[in-house]
Design an enzyme around this catalytic site. Structure first.
Site, short mmCIF file in Angstrom:
data_model
loop_
_atom_site.label_atom_id
_atom_site.label_comp_id
_atom_site.label_asym_id
_atom_site.label_seq_id
_atom_site.Cartn_x
_atom_site.Cartn_y
_atom_site.Cartn_z
N GLU A 265 52.55 36.75 -62.24
CA GLU A 265 51.82 35.77 -61.44
C GLU A 265 50.50 36.42 -61.08
OE1 GLU A 265 53.64 34.66 -57.64
OE2 GLU A 265 51.54 34.39 -57.09
N CYS A 302 47.99 34.11 -53.11
CA CYS A 302 47.58 33.56 -54.40
C CYS A 302 47.52 32.04 -54.33
CB CYS A 302 48.52 34.01 -55.49
SG CYS A 302 50.19 33.64 -55.07
#
Ligand SMILES: NC(=O)C1=CN([C@@H]2O[C@H](COP(=O)(O)OP(=O)(O)OC[C@H]3O[C@@H](n4cnc5c(N)ncnc54)[C@H](OP(=O)(O)O)[C@@H]3O)[C@@H](O)[C@H]2O)C=CC1
Ligand SMILES: O=C(O)CCC(=O)C(=O)O
Length: 525
Positions: A265, A302
């Site tokens: 990720e 994020c």
């Protein structure tokens, strides 16, 4: 609990023999005790050998044993008590409520996976019974189940020292699938990592599991992480961090004689679409809520809302006024590491110095370790012309792109790289325009949300925390929620295998009481 700066290799705890490093108190830059000598390649070799040796036993543990193990890890983490919270606060600069919340989330996701293991659908047990009289050819007896892929390497993330780290989502889902785990600790929070690692190690022992089910290694540099990904006994990798780090590990994994998947990720700017009627009705309120989401955890998410798309008008003005006012008053916040702070400042300077960008607001200057919030604006043509403007600034800053109309908004979305989330702010009059954009959004992002922001991912069955590259390396998966287990499973089919030789999951008597399908139809339960 006393920290010893030890690698945890199976049941052993031993200090490494390679270069040592210390944690740094995020707020002050002061080195914290103890030092953490790095693991040697021999330590890593032993961790991988133990993981491989544990694999066949661990992956066949019965559901109750494996679920109990996950619950024991959760209980052991909570049992560490305040020592874990205070060490984690010192290493990350994150405030107590955030760390306590993250600890609860970490325990919660371990328990969620315990429930997934007990329920059993993840095994995907399927039976197509033999049809010996079928014409023109008989059908064989076919049975399918999913098995664990093998030992998994997990890289702890800097920004979620508990929920995405040693016993975070990657570890929980891999262990739930039946995979032993070797964790490479993030150097920004080694003390937190050791404490949590010991909690997992203790659970391995108390549940009577083979010691190789879990190991934790430290390293002052990158060679151990690289050797871990290259190790032939490792079957998959879980990673959360930078695009540079993720792609470097992907290259190592792809270059192995037997390539393996890396579930990384990485970067995301999470577009926020402000539709005209919603802006007209509540522009200021959305602006205030946006500023709160942007500055959460010093913006080190994020899922941070880094890109705002809107058509100019009084509603957008109200949004910008409210957001700018909130950001100007938002105190600078301690960032996780000096490297992350420097990268954030460099990213902000790059955007601030761009000829087509104006600065709308800036938070107050802070101490050396802190990052200040910032809000910038540009227009759709400039955004489309320069890919630099869609680079992630990992911290509390965002770029507003003024789109002359909804067609320009669509053009900006079509130009975006893959993203974790997209947020739509809507009033009922906006639904027709939103509906038009949904197919495009589905192609670009992993999660579409309305009237909210992507920060604070719910750990649930229907969650997707993923998205097309570069949000993640594999947009078919999620790293949060029960579906995360899929990354660490693969199907095996058994054809005409006698009942006595079949795994329990597929035997006629269904001794594990798994949910199964026969000829594609769920069995009555
Ligand atoms: N989008 C997101 O979810 C996140 C993005 N980031 C971004 O990453 C930047 C740096 O933060 P950080 O969290 O340290 O992320 P990194 O990607 O730099 O590091 C994450 C982990 O991977 C290791 N690693 C990185 N590169 C390599 C490599 N080439 N070979 C072997 N191991 C490697 C690191 O070890 P070592 O530290 O020794 O290099 C660390 O253990 C931030 O400024 C931000 O831009 C960070 C966190 C989350
Ligand atoms: O927002 C969250 O809860 C998770 C965010 C995340 O995965 C990250 O920042 O790395």
């Amino acid at each position: 609990m006393t920290l010893r700066g030890e690698n945890l290799i199976g049941a052993e705890a031993r200090r490494g023999t390679e270069a040592a490093f210390r944690a740094v108190e995020a707020a002050t830059g002061e080195a914290l005790e103890p030092d953490f000598p790095g693991a040697s390649l021999a330590d890593l070799d032993r961790a991988c050998a133990l993981a491989e040796a544990a694999f066949d036993t661990y992956r066949e543990t019965d559901p109750e044993t494996r679920a109990g193990f996950l619950e024991a890890i959760a209980a052991n983490i909570l049992e560490i008590g305040d020592d874990l919270v205070t060490r984690c606060m010192a290493e990350t600069g994150l405030p107590r409520p955030r760390i306590e919340g993250e600890r609860a989330r970490t325990a919660g996701q371990l328990r969620l996976f315990a429930a997934v293991v007990r329920e059993g659908s993840y095994v995907e047990a399927r039976i197509d019974p033999a049809l010996p009289d079928r014409k023109p050819l008989p059908r064989p007896d076919l049975r399918l189940r999913r098995i664990a892929v093998g030992p998994v390497a997990v890289f702890g993330a800097s920004n979620f020292p508990l929920a995405f780290s040693v016993a975070g989502g990657d570890t929980a889902s891999a262990l739930a699938a039946g995979c032993p785990v070797v964790v490479k600790a993030h150097p920004a929070h080694p003390g937190t990592s050791e404490l949590v690692g010991r909690a997992v190690q203790k659970a391995v022992a108390s549940c009577g599991l083979p010691e190789g089910v879990f190991s934790l290694v430290f390293d002052a540099g990158q060679s151990i992480g690289q050797a871990l990904v290259a190790d032939p006994r490792i079957a998959a990798v879980g990673f959360t961090g930078s695009r540079r780090g993720g792609t470097a590990l992907m290259a190592i994994a792809a270059g192995r004689p037997a390539p393996i998947p890396v579930y990384a990720e990485m970067s995301s700017i999470n577009p926020v679409l402000l539709f005209p009627a919603a802006l007209a009705a509540r522009g200021a309120a959305i602006g205030k809520a946006f500023a709160a989401s942007l500055t959460l955890g010093a913006g080190q998410f994020c899922t941070n809302p880094g890109l705002i798309l809107a058509v100019p008008g009084p509603g957008l003005d109200a949004f910008l006024d409210a957001a700018a006012a909130a950001l100007r008053e938002s105190p600078a916040a301690t960032m996780l590491t000096p490297g992350i702070r420097d990268a954030y400042r460099a990213g902000v300077d790059r955007v601030a110095g761009h000829a087509a960008v104006t600065r709308l607001a800036e938070g107050p200057e802070g101490a050396a370790a802190q990052g200040r919030a910032a809000l910038f604006a540009t227009d759709a043509d400039a955004f489309l012309a320069d890919p630099v403007l869609q680079e992630e600034m990992f911290g509390a800053s965002a770029l507003v792109v003024r789109c002359r109309d909804l067609a320009a908004m669509r053009a900006v979305l079509a130009h975006l790289e893959g993203q974790l989330t997209a947020s739509l702010h809507l009033a009922p009059e906006d639904h027709a325009a939103a509906r038009e954009l949904l197919p495009l959004l589905e192609r670009r992002v992993g999660r579409i949300l309305v009237d909210g922001f992507g920060t604070g991912v719910e750990v649930a069955h229907a969650m997707v925390h993923g998205g097309p590259y570069p949000a993640t390396s594999d947009g078919r998966t999620t790293s949060v929620g029960s579906l995360a287990i899929d990354r660490f499973l693969r199907p095996v089919s058994y054809q005409d295998v006698p009942d006595a030789l079949l795994p329990a999951a597929l035997q006629a008597a269904n001794p594990l009481k798994l949910p199964r399908r026969t000829d594609g139809i769920p069995d009555p339960r």
